[in-house]
Design a protein around this motif. Structure first.
Motif, PDB file in Angstrom:
ATOM      1  N   PRO A   5     -49.617 -16.862 -53.679  1.00 42.39           N
ATOM      2  CA  PRO A   5     -49.213 -15.953 -55.226  1.00 42.39           C
ATOM      3  C   PRO A   5     -49.237 -16.517 -56.514  1.00 42.39           C
ATOM      4  CG  PRO A   5     -47.643 -16.572 -52.851  1.00 42.39           C
ATOM      5  CD  PRO A   5     -48.821 -17.166 -52.185  1.00 42.39           C
ATOM      6  N   LEU A   6     -50.000 -16.160 -57.579  1.00 41.51           N
ATOM      7  CA  LEU A   6     -49.582 -16.524 -58.625  1.00 41.51           C
ATOM      8  C   LEU A   6     -48.599 -16.357 -59.133  1.00 41.51           C
ATOM      9  CD1 LEU A   6     -53.687 -15.445 -58.964  1.00 41.51           C
ATOM     10  CD2 LEU A   6     -53.124 -18.235 -58.807  1.00 41.51           C
ATOM     11  N   TRP A   7     -47.916 -17.237 -60.053  1.00 38.31           N
ATOM     12  CA  TRP A   7     -46.528 -17.374 -61.132  1.00 38.31           C
ATOM     13  C   TRP A   7     -47.170 -16.333 -62.615  1.00 38.31           C
ATOM     14  CZ3 TRP A   7     -42.984 -18.342 -58.583  1.00 38.31           C
ATOM     15  CH2 TRP A   7     -42.384 -19.303 -57.599  1.00 38.31           C
ATOM     16  N   LEU A 146     -42.236 -11.661 -51.769  1.00 36.04           N
ATOM     17  CA  LEU A 146     -41.986 -12.171 -50.386  1.00 36.04           C
ATOM     18  C   LEU A 146     -42.826 -12.070 -49.367  1.00 36.04           C
ATOM     19  CD1 LEU A 146     -38.327 -12.325 -50.290  1.00 36.04           C
ATOM     20  CD2 LEU A 146     -39.728 -14.369 -49.986  1.00 36.04           C
ATOM     21  N   VAL A 147     -44.014 -11.100 -49.696  1.00 34.66           N
ATOM     22  CA  VAL A 147     -45.147 -10.958 -49.069  1.00 34.66           C
ATOM     23  C   VAL A 147     -45.620 -12.099 -47.950  1.00 34.66           C
ATOM     24  CG1 VAL A 147     -47.136 -10.554 -48.518  1.00 34.66           C
ATOM     25  CG2 VAL A 147     -45.468  -8.400 -49.094  1.00 34.66           C
ATOM     26  N   ASN A 148     -45.680 -13.315 -48.506  1.00 32.17           N
ATOM     27  CA  ASN A 148     -46.293 -14.478 -47.970  1.00 32.17           C
ATOM     28  C   ASN A 148     -45.362 -15.637 -48.229  1.00 32.17           C
ATOM     29  OD1 ASN A 148     -48.099 -15.498 -47.222  1.00 32.17           O
ATOM     30  ND2 ASN A 148     -48.900 -16.789 -48.706  1.00 32.17           N
ATOM     31  N   GLY A 149     -44.037 -15.277 -48.003  1.00 31.24           N
ATOM     32  CA  GLY A 149     -42.386 -15.728 -48.141  1.00 31.24           C
ATOM     33  C   GLY A 149     -42.689 -16.924 -47.333  1.00 31.24           C
ATOM     34  N   TRP A 152     -44.607 -19.524 -47.662  1.00 31.54           N
ATOM     35  CA  TRP A 152     -43.653 -20.275 -49.200  1.00 31.54           C
ATOM     36  C   TRP A 152     -42.524 -20.787 -48.858  1.00 31.54           C
ATOM     37  CZ3 TRP A 152     -45.695 -21.398 -54.066  1.00 31.54           C
ATOM     38  CH2 TRP A 152     -46.659 -21.259 -54.322  1.00 31.54           C
ATOM     39  N   GLY A 153     -42.254 -21.043 -46.996  1.00 28.46           N
ATOM     40  CA  GLY A 153     -40.986 -21.553 -47.038  1.00 28.46           C
ATOM     41  C   GLY A 153     -39.931 -21.323 -47.245  1.00 28.46           C
ATOM     42  N   GLN A 154     -39.593 -19.655 -47.020  1.00 31.14           N
ATOM     43  CA  GLN A 154     -39.025 -19.094 -47.395  1.00 31.14           C
ATOM     44  C   GLN A 154     -38.618 -17.703 -45.842  1.00 31.14           C
ATOM     45  OE1 GLN A 154     -37.157 -18.181 -50.128  1.00 31.14           O
ATOM     46  NE2 GLN A 154     -38.098 -19.969 -50.910  1.00 31.14           N
ATOM     47  N   ALA A 155     -38.696 -18.379 -45.342  1.00 31.20           N
ATOM     48  CA  ALA A 155     -38.870 -16.932 -43.863  1.00 31.20           C
ATOM     49  C   ALA A 155     -37.313 -16.724 -43.289  1.00 31.20           C
ATOM     50  CB  ALA A 155     -39.433 -17.932 -42.699  1.00 31.20           C
TER      51      ALA A 155
END
Length: 258
Positions: A5-7, A146-149, A152-155
């Protein structure tokens, strides 16, 4: 093309927003945009924004009679039946000769745990293939923060767990995004945070990966203005709103993303 994701930092007052400019040729002939999920909470705001900006709209809905009472009355809107789960050919007919497609669909909670995969995944694929069939080269997808969470360590993020609790919704959306990105169609994917019914007020900041909320009106603004904005092409943005952010236009913000 980036895989992460892009900020996306967004700071502007709604009243003095600067839109991506259109060419004189585009201004003389209004573009036609097909909106899937046009009668939804975000979809109807997208329809209103399109009409206000001079576009013609083909509003794809499940219930035409209901939509007629909910959507704006205008000579520039055509309300048509469109079910993204019914396959490519019916959708291609509904989309017709539109110049662009905005996907604002979302599954409805029910006893069917496969609903996210039928609507958010397969439905999006059907729309993409209908665009290919009709030669449409511009596609805007409203996805979710959070689709790609997991990547990014957000599981274990509570929001990620909650959003995925029913039918692995975020995974279905991510697979749909991947299909859009590999389709060859000029896309913009917008991942909003928690959607608010409130009107945008003051400066906003679009920024975070794991939390936050945003007005549906602001999501509609970004979706519509991305259509004719060259700097929005082939980009994924995650967006939330926050008071006190730096004031910038949507055009300027897209231009900052490489």
């Amino acid at each position: 093309m980036p895989s992460s994701p892009l900020w996306f930092f967004f700071g502007q007052a709604n009243k003095d927003r600067v839109a991506c400019p259109r060419s004189s040729a585009e201004e003389t002939k209004p573009k036609t945009v097909f909106v899937a999920g046009a009668n939804g909470k975000t979809g109807k705001r997208i329809v209103s924004k399109l009409l206000a900006d001079g576009f013609k709209v083909r509003a794809g809905v499940l219930d035409v009679a209901k939509a007629r009472s909910n959507l704006p009355s205008s000579p520039n809107i055509e309300i048509i039946p469109a079910d993204v789960t019914q396959g490519t050919n019916p959708l291609a007919t509904s989309i017709g000769d539109a110049d662009a497609v905005i996907c604002a669909t979302g599954f409805r909670y029910s006893l069917d745990v496969l609903a996210p995969w039928k609507v958010d995944y397969r439905g999006t694929l059907n729309l993409v293939e209908a665009c290919r069939k009709n030669g449409i080269k511009r596609f805007v997808l409203i996805s979710s923060i959070l689709v790609n969470g997991a990547a990014w360590g957000q599981a274990l993020n509570p929001a990620y767990l909650v959003l995925n609790a029913f039918g692995l919704t975020l995974i279905a959306k991510l697979q749909a995004e991947n299909y859009v990105r590999s389709s060859g169609i000029n896309y913009t994917i917008i991942r909003p945070g928690g959607l608010s019914e409130e009107k945008p007020d003051g400066n906003k900041k679009i920024d975070t990966l794991s939390s936050g909320s945003i007005s549906r009106d602001l999501v509609a603004d970004v979706a519509v203005e991305s259509i004719d904005c060259d700097d929005a092409s082939f980009k994924v943005v995650e967006i939330v709103a926050e008071p006190g952010a730096q004031k910038q236009s949507i055009a300027e913000l897209f231009a900052l993303i490489s």
